[in-house]
Each structure stands twice: as structure tokens, then as C-alpha cells.
Write a protein that holds these residues in place. Sequence first.
Motif, PDB file in Angstrom:
ATOM      1  N   UNK A 149      -3.145   1.956  -4.037  1.00 47.65           N
ATOM      2  CA  UNK A 149      -3.081   3.412  -4.096  1.00 47.65           C
ATOM      3  C   UNK A 149      -1.693   3.954  -4.422  1.00 47.65           C
ATOM      4  N   UNK A 150      -0.729   3.081  -4.709  1.00 51.93           N
ATOM      5  CA  UNK A 150       0.538   3.553  -5.273  1.00 51.93           C
ATOM      6  C   UNK A 150       0.419   3.801  -6.772  1.00 51.93           C
ATOM      7  N   UNK A 151      -0.739   3.499  -7.342  1.00 48.16           N
ATOM      8  CA  UNK A 151      -0.975   3.736  -8.770  1.00 48.16           C
ATOM      9  C   UNK A 151      -0.878   5.223  -9.095  1.00 48.16           C
ATOM     10  N   UNK A 152      -0.376   5.529 -10.264  1.00 52.36           N
ATOM     11  CA  UNK A 152      -0.149   6.926 -10.657  1.00 52.36           C
ATOM     12  C   UNK A 152      -1.425   7.752 -10.724  1.00 52.36           C
TER      13      UNK A 152
ATOM     14  N   UNK B 128       0.849  -1.191   0.000  1.00 51.33           N
ATOM     15  CA  UNK B 128       0.000   0.000   0.000  1.00 51.33           C
ATOM     16  C   UNK B 128       0.888   1.246   0.000  1.00 51.33           C
ATOM     17  N   UNK B 129       0.388   2.357  -0.566  1.00 56.44           N
ATOM     18  CA  UNK B 129       1.198   3.573  -0.639  1.00 56.44           C
ATOM     19  C   UNK B 129       1.404   4.217   0.733  1.00 56.44           C
ATOM     20  N   UNK B 130       0.534   3.904   1.696  1.00 54.90           N
ATOM     21  CA  UNK B 130       0.666   4.411   3.065  1.00 54.90           C
ATOM     22  C   UNK B 130       1.272   3.331   3.954  1.00 54.90           C
TER      23      UNK B 130
ATOM     24  N   UNK C  64      -4.622  10.218  -3.513  1.00 52.80           N
ATOM     25  CA  UNK C  64      -4.155  10.448  -2.153  1.00 52.80           C
ATOM     26  C   UNK C  64      -2.640  10.388  -1.994  1.00 52.80           C
ATOM     27  N   UNK C  65      -1.902  10.164  -3.077  1.00 53.62           N
ATOM     28  CA  UNK C  65      -0.444  10.044  -2.957  1.00 53.62           C
ATOM     29  C   UNK C  65       0.209  10.392  -4.282  1.00 53.62           C
TER      30      UNK C  65
ATOM     31  N   UNK D 152      -7.974   4.280  -4.273  1.00 46.18           N
ATOM     32  CA  UNK D 152      -9.071   5.238  -4.202  1.00 46.18           C
ATOM     33  C   UNK D 152      -9.455   5.844  -5.544  1.00 46.18           C
ATOM     34  N   UNK D 153      -8.701   5.596  -6.596  1.00 44.01           N
ATOM     35  CA  UNK D 153      -9.173   5.859  -7.953  1.00 44.01           C
ATOM     36  C   UNK D 153      -9.855   4.581  -8.417  1.00 44.01           C
TER      37      UNK D 153
END
Length: 307
Positions: free
Chosen positions: A242-245, A159-161, A249-250, A286-287
Amino acid sequence: MTTALFTHADALDHVTPEGHPERVARIEHLLHALAGLDLDRRSAPEIEEAQLRLCHPQRYIDRIRGGVPDSGNTQLDADTWMSPGSFRAASRAAGAAVAAVDAVLAGEVDNAFCAMRPPGHHAETETPMGFCFFGNVAIAAKHALETHGLSRVAVVDFDVHHGNGTQDLLWDEARTLFIGSHQMPLWPGTGSAEERGAHDNVQNLPLPPGSGGAEMRAAWTPALSRMRAFRPELLIISAGFDAHQDDPLAQLEWTVEDFRWITRELCALAADECGGRVVSCLEGGYDLGALSGSGKAHVELLMEAGR
């Protein structure tokens, strides 16, 4: 043998306020993307309180249950909200992770994906935060150790977080190895490389904003070698997309192919070290388009590994 999909309609009853990124549509879009796949579809059960107590004290469980509103929403922290269906959804999200461990370790399926919400990797021992109530993957790891008698469980989080909750819940657990990549700096502000666990059982892989697949591979390649040396008997994944470009949120720049790469590498490791036994649990993303595409790619590779 096959890949199990654990989900339940109760995930749709955890309703957050209008505009909140962790919303019902996440599960609707992801399940639509997975609809055509040949999966062993199973109902996510509600977790038993004794299983929750593997990571959370009874007073915390009671506090979360007692926070459920009769209608509308109540706020637990700046980001974390409850609606009348939230406790039941959170119970099934944790229950899915435990049931998936049971199914995989029993040999009923090769691996499993839990498509549930709310997510869990930010929930600390007595602190709900970051959309999370219970530490789903940490509970699943403890369940594998205590109920099934495993000696070594690896937990991975991309996860990006930073998975601060999982780190907190497994900090003192020498039978686990927790390795996670995440953007830094970024909320929740934890996850430095210096945070190593009480038994050198934590490895954080902070990634700079704007970095993409090349930086991710460079960080994960030696970490995967360390995980192989650990020789896990089960691999549990916190699968955040959520690490997707495209995620709002990131600022990491991963593509669907990067999620394919990390999933492929993890499945190969599991095939070599623990008979392919993998349990993956949905965290962020979240996208809706990025979540659907990346989540489907992740599950397709789990299916491929299970054949």
C-alpha cells in the motif's frame, strides 16, 4: 529448491462489509496474478493455540473466537470486522506464517510467500485493530526462536502503515531486530524514530507523504547495513503493497520497481547472512491492480533468489 506459496480458500470466507478496503477481492486478484508462476503451492494450516500463545494470552484468543457472529458482521473496532469465517481465516493466516518458517528452516524450500488474509501487523498483545487479529509475523519469529532454537531473527515491514502490533509483540524480544518503513504522519500514529525497543531492537523509518523511491532507498540503505551487522539466521517480511502511488489509503509514491528494489536487496542480504532463508507474509495493499502487480514482482524476485 524453490519458493513455496502458502494459501487457503478460507481466506475468502473472511467477509467484510461492502466498501471495506480489506476485502475478499484482494486475495482473488493476487492469486490470479500468481497463477502462472512455478511455485510449490501448499495449503495454509490452522495454527495451534500453543503457537498463538507465543504472542497472545489465552484470554485474548478466547475473546476473538467468541466474537465470531453466527451471520453477518460484528465490529471489533472502527476498522476491524468479523464474519462467520473470520476466526478460521485468521487462524490459517497465522498458521501459514508458522508453516512457512517450518518449511524454510527444514530446507524443503528456499523461501516462502504467504498469500493470506486478514493481515496481522497491527494486532497488539490483546488488541485487534487495523483489520488485524493475530500478529502473524511476530508469531512466526517467536516460533523460529522457541521451536527451532534460532538465536537471531530479523523482521522487516515495508507496509505504508506502521507495524505497531509487530513492534508491540517484539518490543521485549532481544533476539529479534524489527525494522520498518512507513508513511508519517498516518494511522496508527506510532512509529517514530525514537521508538527503539527495550533492547534497541526496533528501528523505525518514517517517510513523509508524497515521497517516493529515492527517499525510500535513502532510508533503507543504512538500515540494511544494520541488519547485516545483526547477522540474522532467518528473515521474515511483512509485505504490504500500500505504499504504491495508486493506493487509496496513503500518500507515498512507490512504483512496482521500488518493491522490486527492496525485495532484491532483502534477498541479497538473506543470501549472504542466512542461507537465503526468507518468509514473506502479505499485509496491506488496497488498489487491486497495484497489489497484483507489486505482489507478483515481489514473488518473482523470491523465486529468482531461490534458484
